[in-house]
Design a protein around this motif. Structure first.
Motif, PDB file in Angstrom:
ATOM      1  N   LEU A  16       0.829  -1.204   0.000  1.00  0.00           N
ATOM      2  CA  LEU A  16       0.000   0.000   0.000  1.00  0.00           C
ATOM      3  C   LEU A  16       0.867   1.259   0.000  1.00  0.00           C
ATOM      4  O   LEU A  16       0.567   2.227  -0.707  1.00  0.00           O
ATOM      5  N   HIS A  17       1.943   1.232   0.778  1.00  0.00           N
ATOM      6  CA  HIS A  17       2.873   2.376   0.780  1.00  0.00           C
ATOM      7  C   HIS A  17       3.427   2.607  -0.624  1.00  0.00           C
ATOM      8  O   HIS A  17       3.458   3.741  -1.119  1.00  0.00           O
ATOM      9  N   ALA A  18       3.871   1.543  -1.277  1.00  0.00           N
ATOM     10  CA  ALA A  18       4.430   1.664  -2.630  1.00  0.00           C
ATOM     11  C   ALA A  18       3.399   2.240  -3.599  1.00  0.00           C
ATOM     12  O   ALA A  18       3.731   3.105  -4.423  1.00  0.00           O
ATOM     13  N   ASP A  22       3.492   9.147  -5.672  1.00  0.00           N
ATOM     14  CA  ASP A  22       2.927  10.049  -6.671  1.00  0.00           C
ATOM     15  C   ASP A  22       2.772   9.412  -8.046  1.00  0.00           C
ATOM     16  O   ASP A  22       1.801   9.668  -8.743  1.00  0.00           O
ATOM     17  N   ARG A  23       3.715   8.585  -8.453  1.00  0.00           N
ATOM     18  CA  ARG A  23       3.668   8.005  -9.805  1.00  0.00           C
ATOM     19  C   ARG A  23       2.408   7.187 -10.051  1.00  0.00           C
ATOM     20  O   ARG A  23       2.015   6.985 -11.187  1.00  0.00           O
ATOM     21  N   TRP A  24       1.767   6.681  -8.980  1.00  0.00           N
ATOM     22  CA  TRP A  24       0.581   5.842  -9.139  1.00  0.00           C
ATOM     23  C   TRP A  24      -0.718   6.634  -9.109  1.00  0.00           C
ATOM     24  O   TRP A  24      -1.772   6.099  -9.443  1.00  0.00           O
ATOM     25  N   LYS A  25      -0.665   7.905  -8.728  1.00  0.00           N
ATOM     26  CA  LYS A  25      -1.892   8.690  -8.544  1.00  0.00           C
ATOM     27  C   LYS A  25      -2.701   8.858  -9.830  1.00  0.00           C
ATOM     28  O   LYS A  25      -3.923   8.822  -9.795  1.00  0.00           O
ATOM     29  N   ASP A  26      -2.056   9.063 -10.966  1.00  0.00           N
ATOM     30  CA  ASP A  26      -2.774   9.299 -12.220  1.00  0.00           C
ATOM     31  C   ASP A  26      -2.894   8.056 -13.093  1.00  0.00           C
ATOM     32  O   ASP A  26      -3.374   8.132 -14.214  1.00  0.00           O
ATOM     33  N   ARG A  27      -2.449   6.922 -12.608  1.00  0.00           N
ATOM     34  CA  ARG A  27      -2.556   5.670 -13.352  1.00  0.00           C
ATOM     35  C   ARG A  27      -3.865   4.974 -13.000  1.00  0.00           C
ATOM     36  O   ARG A  27      -4.362   5.087 -11.889  1.00  0.00           O
ATOM     37  N   LYS A  42      -6.236  -3.626  10.385  1.00  0.00           N
ATOM     38  CA  LYS A  42      -5.002  -2.857  10.238  1.00  0.00           C
ATOM     39  C   LYS A  42      -4.790  -2.454   8.779  1.00  0.00           C
ATOM     40  O   LYS A  42      -4.402  -1.323   8.476  1.00  0.00           O
ATOM     41  N   ILE A  43      -5.070  -3.364   7.873  1.00  0.00           N
ATOM     42  CA  ILE A  43      -4.912  -3.099   6.439  1.00  0.00           C
ATOM     43  C   ILE A  43      -5.958  -2.069   5.989  1.00  0.00           C
ATOM     44  O   ILE A  43      -5.643  -1.167   5.197  1.00  0.00           O
ATOM     45  N   GLU A  44      -7.174  -2.180   6.492  1.00  0.00           N
ATOM     46  CA  GLU A  44      -8.209  -1.182   6.168  1.00  0.00           C
ATOM     47  C   GLU A  44      -7.783   0.212   6.612  1.00  0.00           C
ATOM     48  O   GLU A  44      -7.966   1.188   5.871  1.00  0.00           O
ATOM     49  N   TYR A  50      -3.252   5.900   3.481  1.00  0.00           N
ATOM     50  CA  TYR A  50      -2.530   6.174   2.237  1.00  0.00           C
ATOM     51  C   TYR A  50      -3.419   6.775   1.147  1.00  0.00           C
ATOM     52  O   TYR A  50      -2.955   7.009   0.035  1.00  0.00           O
ATOM     53  N   GLY A  51      -4.694   7.009   1.455  1.00  0.00           N
ATOM     54  CA  GLY A  51      -5.594   7.629   0.481  1.00  0.00           C
ATOM     55  C   GLY A  51      -5.952   6.723  -0.687  1.00  0.00           C
ATOM     56  O   GLY A  51      -6.169   7.201  -1.796  1.00  0.00           O
ATOM     57  N   LEU A  52      -6.054   5.425  -0.427  1.00  0.00           N
ATOM     58  CA  LEU A  52      -6.301   4.464  -1.501  1.00  0.00           C
ATOM     59  C   LEU A  52      -7.717   3.882  -1.473  1.00  0.00           C
ATOM     60  O   LEU A  52      -8.014   2.942  -2.219  1.00  0.00           O
ATOM     61  N   THR A  53      -8.592   4.449  -0.644  1.00  0.00           N
ATOM     62  CA  THR A  53      -9.976   4.002  -0.606  1.00  0.00           C
ATOM     63  C   THR A  53     -10.576   4.187  -2.001  1.00  0.00           C
ATOM     64  O   THR A  53     -10.371   5.206  -2.631  1.00  0.00           O
ATOM     65  N   GLY A  54     -11.282   3.207  -2.471  1.00  0.00           N
ATOM     66  CA  GLY A  54     -11.855   3.267  -3.807  1.00  0.00           C
ATOM     67  C   GLY A  54     -11.000   2.550  -4.845  1.00  0.00           C
ATOM     68  O   GLY A  54     -11.499   2.145  -5.887  1.00  0.00           O
TER      69      GLY A  54
END
Length: 176
Positions: A16-18, A22-27, A42-44, A50-54
């Protein structure tokens, strides 16, 4: 990602950190965690942090990995710190899916880097990031790599493991 939800061993939070870089934000990508385990909460929290909800979700335990997972998912990711011969890796490759995995346990026995899958030199973030980037750059070849993965996994897995075990045991007994 297929396996036990155990962030310390299986590496879900490092992944999730990886993917929060930034490189993954627009992909355009998504990630599903298949399996159950003690670290789901913990993973949730890490997904939200990390702002990856969705983009990241949970598929739970599935009965038929071929139809319920690999029909709709394209790459296995296994950033594990500790493995034997990862069954999830063998299954994914048998189903014609390449992987991005850390070089632990028996992964390097099956993975031919950049040919049938991608292998991070270690389970640490910088090398995981590099392997993910290689997979992203080769995304047009994932189907071809999956076909190679299937061929290599088929050659690796015995067609009759019970008979092979029996033959090995008989050979050991005869040698004594």
């Amino acid at each position: 990602m297929v396996g036990r939800l155990d962030a310390q061993i299986k590496g879900q939070i490092r992944l999730l950190h990886a993917l929060s870089l930034d490189r993954w934000k627009d992909r355009v990508w998504s990630l599903t965690f298949f399996g159950d385990g003690p670290d789901k909460a913990k993973i949730e929290k890490a997904i939200a942090f990390y702002g990856l909800t969705g983009r990241v979700g949970f598929g739970g335990f599935v009965n038929d990995i071929r139809t319920e997972t690999w029909r709709s998912h394209h790459v296995l990711v296994m950033p594990s710190l500790l493995e034997g011969m990862p069954l999830a890796l063998v299954e994914a490759m048998l189903c014609g899916r390449p992987a991005v995995c850390s070089d632990v346990g028996g992964a390097s026995e099956l993975v031919k880097d950049a040919q049938n899958s991608f292998i991070a030199g270690s389970p640490f973030s910088s090398q995981l990031v590099e392997a993910l980037e290689q997979a992203w750059s080769a995304r047009a070849k994932l189907h071809e790599m999956g076909a190679a993965a299937h061929v290599d996994a088929t050659a690796f897995v015995s067609e009759d493991p019970g008979e092979d075990l029996l033959n090995d045991l008989c050979a050991i007994i005869e040698a004594k």
